[in-house]
Structures are given as structure tokens and as C-alpha cells.
Design a protein around this motif. Structure first.
Motif, PDB file in Angstrom:
ATOM      1  N   GLY A 116      -1.265  -1.336  -1.853  1.00 61.17           N
ATOM      2  CA  GLY A 116      -1.554  -0.029  -1.260  1.00 61.17           C
ATOM      3  C   GLY A 116      -1.727  -0.110   0.249  1.00 61.17           C
ATOM      4  O   GLY A 116      -1.217   0.728   0.988  1.00 61.17           O
ATOM      5  N   PHE A 117      -2.442  -1.130   0.710  1.00 55.79           N
ATOM      6  CA  PHE A 117      -2.625  -1.303   2.149  1.00 55.79           C
ATOM      7  C   PHE A 117      -1.292  -1.603   2.847  1.00 55.79           C
ATOM      8  O   PHE A 117      -1.051  -1.155   3.962  1.00 55.79           O
ATOM      9  CB  PHE A 117      -3.639  -2.401   2.456  1.00 55.79           C
ATOM     10  CG  PHE A 117      -5.063  -1.971   2.269  1.00 55.79           C
ATOM     11  CD1 PHE A 117      -5.515  -0.749   2.760  1.00 55.79           C
ATOM     12  CD2 PHE A 117      -5.964  -2.779   1.598  1.00 55.79           C
ATOM     13  CE1 PHE A 117      -6.832  -0.350   2.595  1.00 55.79           C
ATOM     14  CE2 PHE A 117      -7.280  -2.387   1.422  1.00 55.79           C
ATOM     15  CZ  PHE A 117      -7.715  -1.162   1.922  1.00 55.79           C
ATOM     16  N   ALA A 118      -0.427  -2.353   2.189  1.00 56.34           N
ATOM     17  CA  ALA A 118       0.885  -2.649   2.771  1.00 56.34           C
ATOM     18  C   ALA A 118       1.691  -1.370   2.921  1.00 56.34           C
ATOM     19  O   ALA A 118       2.355  -1.156   3.941  1.00 56.34           O
ATOM     20  CB  ALA A 118       1.638  -3.660   1.901  1.00 56.34           C
ATOM     21  N   ARG A 119       1.626  -0.485   1.920  1.00 56.99           N
ATOM     22  CA  ARG A 119       2.333   0.796   2.016  1.00 56.99           C
ATOM     23  C   ARG A 119       1.777   1.657   3.135  1.00 56.99           C
ATOM     24  O   ARG A 119       2.510   2.272   3.899  1.00 56.99           O
ATOM     25  CB  ARG A 119       2.255   1.544   0.695  1.00 56.99           C
ATOM     26  CG  ARG A 119       3.388   1.197  -0.250  1.00 56.99           C
ATOM     27  CD  ARG A 119       3.339   2.100  -1.433  1.00 56.99           C
ATOM     28  NE  ARG A 119       2.137   1.688  -2.181  1.00 56.99           N
ATOM     29  CZ  ARG A 119       1.750   2.193  -3.325  1.00 56.99           C
ATOM     30  NH1 ARG A 119       2.424   3.160  -3.866  1.00 56.99           N
ATOM     31  NH2 ARG A 119       0.680   1.761  -3.932  1.00 56.99           N
ATOM     32  N   VAL A 120       0.457   1.701   3.247  1.00 56.63           N
ATOM     33  CA  VAL A 120      -0.182   2.487   4.300  1.00 56.63           C
ATOM     34  C   VAL A 120       0.187   1.925   5.670  1.00 56.63           C
ATOM     35  O   VAL A 120       0.497   2.677   6.597  1.00 56.63           O
ATOM     36  CB  VAL A 120      -1.712   2.529   4.104  1.00 56.63           C
ATOM     37  CG1 VAL A 120      -2.403   3.105   5.318  1.00 56.63           C
ATOM     38  CG2 VAL A 120      -2.062   3.347   2.866  1.00 56.63           C
ATOM     39  N   ASP A 121       0.173   0.608   5.812  1.00 61.22           N
ATOM     40  CA  ASP A 121       0.565  -0.018   7.080  1.00 61.22           C
ATOM     41  C   ASP A 121       2.007   0.329   7.440  1.00 61.22           C
ATOM     42  O   ASP A 121       2.310   0.623   8.596  1.00 61.22           O
ATOM     43  CB  ASP A 121       0.405  -1.537   7.010  1.00 61.22           C
ATOM     44  CG  ASP A 121      -1.038  -1.976   7.117  1.00 61.22           C
ATOM     45  OD1 ASP A 121      -1.881  -1.163   7.544  1.00 61.22           O
ATOM     46  OD2 ASP A 121      -1.326  -3.148   6.765  1.00 61.22           O
TER      47      ASP A 121
ATOM     48  N   MET B 157      -4.754  -3.225  -4.471  1.00 65.44           N
ATOM     49  CA  MET B 157      -5.267  -2.844  -3.144  1.00 65.44           C
ATOM     50  C   MET B 157      -4.380  -3.400  -2.035  1.00 65.44           C
ATOM     51  O   MET B 157      -4.076  -2.723  -1.062  1.00 65.44           O
ATOM     52  CB  MET B 157      -6.701  -3.354  -2.964  1.00 65.44           C
ATOM     53  CG  MET B 157      -7.709  -2.693  -3.871  1.00 65.44           C
ATOM     54  SD  MET B 157      -7.987  -0.980  -3.468  1.00 65.44           S
ATOM     55  CE  MET B 157      -8.895  -1.160  -1.962  1.00 65.44           C
ATOM     56  N   LYS B 158      -3.959  -4.644  -2.202  1.00 64.07           N
ATOM     57  CA  LYS B 158      -3.099  -5.263  -1.194  1.00 64.07           C
ATOM     58  C   LYS B 158      -1.783  -4.494  -1.066  1.00 64.07           C
ATOM     59  O   LYS B 158      -1.307  -4.248   0.036  1.00 64.07           O
ATOM     60  CB  LYS B 158      -2.847  -6.715  -1.604  1.00 64.07           C
ATOM     61  CG  LYS B 158      -2.450  -7.621  -0.513  1.00 64.07           C
ATOM     62  CD  LYS B 158      -2.414  -9.052  -1.029  1.00 64.07           C
ATOM     63  CE  LYS B 158      -2.240 -10.008   0.109  1.00 64.07           C
ATOM     64  NZ  LYS B 158      -2.176 -11.390  -0.354  1.00 64.07           N
TER      65      LYS B 158
END
Length: 84
Positions: free
Chosen positions: A23-28, A20-21
Motif C-alpha cells: 500500500g505504501f509503495a502504491r501511495v509513493d 502495508m508495504k
């Protein structure tokens, strides 16, 4: 739940947390890139708007030059007719 099962659950939760971390970094990162492109597009649009305004401001002499040229041609024609 036995201690080994709870350890496996904790390990799986840790893996999910890492996923999850990541994935969120990629989205950011993708959102930051989109914001940067949007800002650049806004700047380009403003530059184009300014260029159009400059062109509008600088085209005003063209009708005046055309009118003066037409009047000069009419004057020369009348002068030629009167000179004969």
C-alpha cells in the motif's frame, strides 16, 4: 498462547506487513506522479506567462501605426482640399 497460535499470529503479522508495504509503495508511486504533473503544470504556466509578456512587448507599435495612418489620412485630405 500456544506455539501454534504464536506462529499463526506471526504469520498474520507478516501478511499485514506485506499488505502495508504494498500500500505504501502504491501511495509513493501516486505521489511521485502527482509531483511530476505539478512540475509540468508549473513549467507550462511559466511558458504561458512568458508568451503573454512577449505579446505585450510586441503590441506597442500598433497604436503608433494607427496614429501615423490617421495623420497621413488627415494630411492627404487637407492636401486634396487645398488643391481644389
Amino acid at each position: 498462547m500456544t506455539p501454534t497460535e504464536s506462529g499463526q499470529v506471526a504469520l498474520e503479522l507478516e501478511r499485514m506487513h506485506g499488505t502495508m508495504k504494498e500500500g505504501f509503495a502504491r501511495v509513493d508511486g501516486a505521489l511521485a506522479l502527482l509531483v511530476q504533473r505539478s512540475d509540468q503544470t508549473d513549467k507550462d504556466i511559466e511558458d504561458l506567462r512568458q508568451d503573454v509578456e512577449n505579446l505585450k512587448r510586441n503590441r506597442w507599435p500598433l497604436p503608433a501605426v494607427a496614429a501615423i495612418t490617421g495623420c497621413a489620412a488627415l494630411g492627404l485630405t487637407l492636401y486634396e482640399i487645398a488643391a481644389r
